[in-house]
Scaffold this motif. Structure first.
Motif, PDB file in Angstrom:
ATOM      1  N   ASN A 101       0.869  -1.185   0.000  1.00  0.00           N
ATOM      2  CA  ASN A 101       0.000   0.000   0.000  1.00  0.00           C
ATOM      3  C   ASN A 101       0.901   1.229   0.000  1.00  0.00           C
ATOM      4  O   ASN A 101       2.030   1.171  -0.483  1.00  0.00           O
ATOM      5  N   HIS A 102       0.431   2.320   0.549  1.00  0.00           N
ATOM      6  CA  HIS A 102       1.217   3.560   0.513  1.00  0.00           C
ATOM      7  C   HIS A 102       2.241   3.659   1.645  1.00  0.00           C
ATOM      8  O   HIS A 102       3.145   4.498   1.593  1.00  0.00           O
ATOM      9  N   VAL A 103       2.125   2.812   2.671  1.00  0.00           N
ATOM     10  CA  VAL A 103       2.978   2.931   3.851  1.00  0.00           C
ATOM     11  C   VAL A 103       4.428   2.588   3.477  1.00  0.00           C
ATOM     12  O   VAL A 103       4.705   1.570   2.844  1.00  0.00           O
ATOM     13  N   ASN A 104       5.342   3.456   3.862  1.00  0.00           N
ATOM     14  CA  ASN A 104       6.781   3.284   3.601  1.00  0.00           C
ATOM     15  C   ASN A 104       7.136   3.258   2.115  1.00  0.00           C
ATOM     16  O   ASN A 104       8.212   2.763   1.737  1.00  0.00           O
ATOM     17  N   ALA A 105       6.276   3.820   1.287  1.00  0.00           N
ATOM     18  CA  ALA A 105       6.579   3.860  -0.149  1.00  0.00           C
ATOM     19  C   ALA A 105       7.811   4.718  -0.436  1.00  0.00           C
ATOM     20  O   ALA A 105       8.473   4.532  -1.461  1.00  0.00           O
ATOM     21  N   ASP A 106       8.147   5.621   0.468  1.00  0.00           N
ATOM     22  CA  ASP A 106       9.336   6.455   0.258  1.00  0.00           C
ATOM     23  C   ASP A 106      10.628   5.644   0.346  1.00  0.00           C
ATOM     24  O   ASP A 106      11.698   6.124  -0.045  1.00  0.00           O
ATOM     25  N   GLN A 107      10.532   4.386   0.837  1.00  0.00           N
ATOM     26  CA  GLN A 107      11.712   3.524   0.917  1.00  0.00           C
ATOM     27  C   GLN A 107      11.956   2.716  -0.366  1.00  0.00           C
ATOM     28  O   GLN A 107      12.973   2.031  -0.490  1.00  0.00           O
ATOM     29  N   LEU A 108      11.039   2.823  -1.316  1.00  0.00           N
ATOM     30  CA  LEU A 108      11.165   2.044  -2.544  1.00  0.00           C
ATOM     31  C   LEU A 108      12.475   2.296  -3.290  1.00  0.00           C
ATOM     32  O   LEU A 108      13.125   1.338  -3.740  1.00  0.00           O
ATOM     33  N   PRO A 109      12.905   3.550  -3.472  1.00  0.00           N
ATOM     34  CA  PRO A 109      14.160   3.760  -4.195  1.00  0.00           C
ATOM     35  C   PRO A 109      15.343   3.020  -3.573  1.00  0.00           C
ATOM     36  O   PRO A 109      16.157   2.435  -4.294  1.00  0.00           O
ATOM     37  N   SER A 110      15.426   3.011  -2.245  1.00  0.00           N
ATOM     38  CA  SER A 110      16.553   2.320  -1.614  1.00  0.00           C
ATOM     39  C   SER A 110      16.429   0.811  -1.777  1.00  0.00           C
ATOM     40  O   SER A 110      17.432   0.112  -1.961  1.00  0.00           O
ATOM     41  N   HIS A 111      15.185   0.277  -1.714  1.00  0.00           N
ATOM     42  CA  HIS A 111      14.990  -1.153  -1.955  1.00  0.00           C
ATOM     43  C   HIS A 111      15.432  -1.522  -3.368  1.00  0.00           C
ATOM     44  O   HIS A 111      16.112  -2.538  -3.572  1.00  0.00           O
ATOM     45  N   CYS A 112      15.038  -0.694  -4.329  1.00  0.00           N
ATOM     46  CA  CYS A 112      15.380  -0.992  -5.723  1.00  0.00           C
ATOM     47  C   CYS A 112      16.886  -0.882  -5.951  1.00  0.00           C
ATOM     48  O   CYS A 112      17.464  -1.673  -6.709  1.00  0.00           O
ATOM     49  N   GLN A 113      17.504   0.064  -5.294  1.00  0.00           N
ATOM     50  CA  GLN A 113      18.953   0.201  -5.430  1.00  0.00           C
ATOM     51  C   GLN A 113      19.669  -1.000  -4.815  1.00  0.00           C
ATOM     52  O   GLN A 113      20.665  -1.490  -5.360  1.00  0.00           O
ATOM     53  N   ARG A 114      19.129  -1.493  -3.701  1.00  0.00           N
ATOM     54  CA  ARG A 114      19.775  -2.604  -3.005  1.00  0.00           C
ATOM     55  C   ARG A 114      19.556  -3.944  -3.711  1.00  0.00           C
ATOM     56  O   ARG A 114      20.496  -4.734  -3.874  1.00  0.00           O
ATOM     57  N   TYR A 115      18.301  -4.210  -4.130  1.00  0.00           N
ATOM     58  CA  TYR A 115      17.966  -5.535  -4.652  1.00  0.00           C
ATOM     59  C   TYR A 115      17.951  -5.584  -6.176  1.00  0.00           C
ATOM     60  O   TYR A 115      17.953  -6.663  -6.756  1.00  0.00           O
ATOM     61  N   ARG A 116      17.879  -4.428  -6.823  1.00  0.00           N
ATOM     62  CA  ARG A 116      17.886  -4.321  -8.285  1.00  0.00           C
ATOM     63  C   ARG A 116      16.853  -5.237  -8.957  1.00  0.00           C
ATOM     64  O   ARG A 116      17.188  -6.052  -9.822  1.00  0.00           O
ATOM     65  N   PRO A 117      15.592  -5.107  -8.576  1.00  0.00           N
ATOM     66  CA  PRO A 117      14.565  -5.915  -9.236  1.00  0.00           C
ATOM     67  C   PRO A 117      14.316  -5.416 -10.657  1.00  0.00           C
ATOM     68  O   PRO A 117      14.589  -4.262 -10.979  1.00  0.00           O
ATOM     69  N   ARG A 118      13.806  -6.301 -11.484  1.00  0.00           N
ATOM     70  CA  ARG A 118      13.453  -5.911 -12.851  1.00  0.00           C
ATOM     71  C   ARG A 118      11.999  -5.451 -12.939  1.00  0.00           C
ATOM     72  O   ARG A 118      11.635  -4.686 -13.822  1.00  0.00           O
ATOM     73  N   GLU A 119      11.166  -5.980 -12.032  1.00  0.00           N
ATOM     74  CA  GLU A 119       9.746  -5.617 -12.013  1.00  0.00           C
ATOM     75  C   GLU A 119       9.307  -5.289 -10.595  1.00  0.00           C
ATOM     76  O   GLU A 119       9.966  -5.672  -9.628  1.00  0.00           O
ATOM     77  N   LEU A 120       8.177  -4.604 -10.502  1.00  0.00           N
ATOM     78  CA  LEU A 120       7.595  -4.240  -9.213  1.00  0.00           C
ATOM     79  C   LEU A 120       6.096  -4.463  -9.284  1.00  0.00           C
ATOM     80  O   LEU A 120       5.445  -4.093 -10.270  1.00  0.00           O
ATOM     81  N   LEU A 121       5.545  -5.070  -8.233  1.00  0.00           N
ATOM     82  CA  LEU A 121       4.100  -5.190  -8.087  1.00  0.00           C
ATOM     83  C   LEU A 121       3.604  -4.097  -7.157  1.00  0.00           C
ATOM     84  O   LEU A 121       4.247  -3.801  -6.149  1.00  0.00           O
ATOM     85  N   ALA A 122       2.465  -3.517  -7.494  1.00  0.00           N
ATOM     86  CA  ALA A 122       1.930  -2.406  -6.707  1.00  0.00           C
ATOM     87  C   ALA A 122       0.645  -2.809  -5.993  1.00  0.00           C
ATOM     88  O   ALA A 122      -0.083  -3.680  -6.457  1.00  0.00           O
ATOM     89  N   PHE A 123       0.385  -2.195  -4.855  1.00  0.00           N
ATOM     90  CA  PHE A 123      -0.870  -2.157  -4.106  1.00  0.00           C
ATOM     91  C   PHE A 123      -1.754  -3.407  -4.264  1.00  0.00           C
ATOM     92  O   PHE A 123      -2.300  -3.677  -5.325  1.00  0.00           O
TER      93      PHE A 123
END
Length: 252
Positions: free
Chosen positions: A58-80
């Protein structure tokens, strides 16, 4: 990273870690499983042979997404997760659009991820909610990269009717991920029978493998307890071993 480029994946709850279950059981040579998600942005231990796809639930902690993506380097993301339902992500369209534009669209724009739509349920309000969401982000120059759909019901024909009609209703210009689906009567005390569930699984995965516009799918569920979905839908037994359904899903 993924050992296959196939469609078949696991919805693997983080609660499985409490019983020390590992998705490694699904990764023997010849396995058709290639990816996994766990309703969270944090990878599941033991997924080295499977591509991990994070979810922003959901929207909670969505501001942490950039750091997650930088750390884990996923190719895709599922939303909400099922934002149209009070019992799930429970997000008004306006909140979902705002969260997407602030936290997800910049990642798409930089080419870091492909982002799936919010994963709607097969309840009638799901498509209505998603259409409003799509209009909201497209009005601001954004878009999704694939649709994410869920379905639960009784019969194969109903499942096929739903995915086809929803695909065309939303606009058949994007691929589809079916990130939760299973046959169920929602009666844990008197669930659909073992043969019915296993046949549904066997036939549906064969069908989905042949649909060009279905990019990926994940049957529910890769866990010991599938709750009101019914005990024959579980892929792990009480000892964490594969059930017959689990073997069908892994190997068929």
């Amino acid at each position: 990273m993924a050992h296959l480029s196939g469609k078949r994946g696991l919805c693997w709850p983080v609660e499985n870690q409490k019983t020390a279950d590992s998705p490694i059981i699904f990764t023997k040579p010849g396995s058709k499983i290639s990816w996994l998600y766990n309703w969270s942005p944090h990878p599941t231990p033991g997924t080295q042979l499977l591509q991990f796809v994070p979810m922003q639930w959901n929207h909670v902690n969505a501001d942490q997404l950039p750091s997650h993506c930088q750390r884990y380097r996923p190719r895709e993301l599922l939303a909400f997760n099922e934002p149209e339902l009070d019992s799930q992500a429970n997000m008004p369209v306006s909140l979902a659009v705002e969260t997407w534009m602030i936290h997800i669209q910049p990642l798409r724009q930089r080419g870091l991820i492909r982002a799936g739509s919010p994963g709607i349920s097969s309840a009638p309000q799901g498509v209505t909610w998603l259409k409003e969401f799509l209009a909201g982000i497209r009005a601001q120059g954004s878009d999704i990269d694939f649709y994410a759909l869920h379905w639960y019901g009784l019969e194969l024909g109903h499942f096929y009717d739903y995915i086809w009609s929803t695909y065309h209703n939303l606009g058949p210009n994007k691929p589809v991920w079916i990130t939760e689906f299973a046959p169920t009567n929602w009666d844990a005390a008197n669930p659909l029978g073992k043969e019915h569930v296993e046949n549904f699984c066997r036939e549906s995965i064969k069908y989905l493998d042949g649909l060009e516009w279905v990019e990926r799918y994940a049957f529910f569920g890769a866990m010991r307890d599938t709750g009101t979905v019914g005990k024959w839908a579980r892929m792990l037994d009480d000892h964490g071993r594969l059930t017959e359904l689990g073997r069908i899903y892994r190997d068929a």
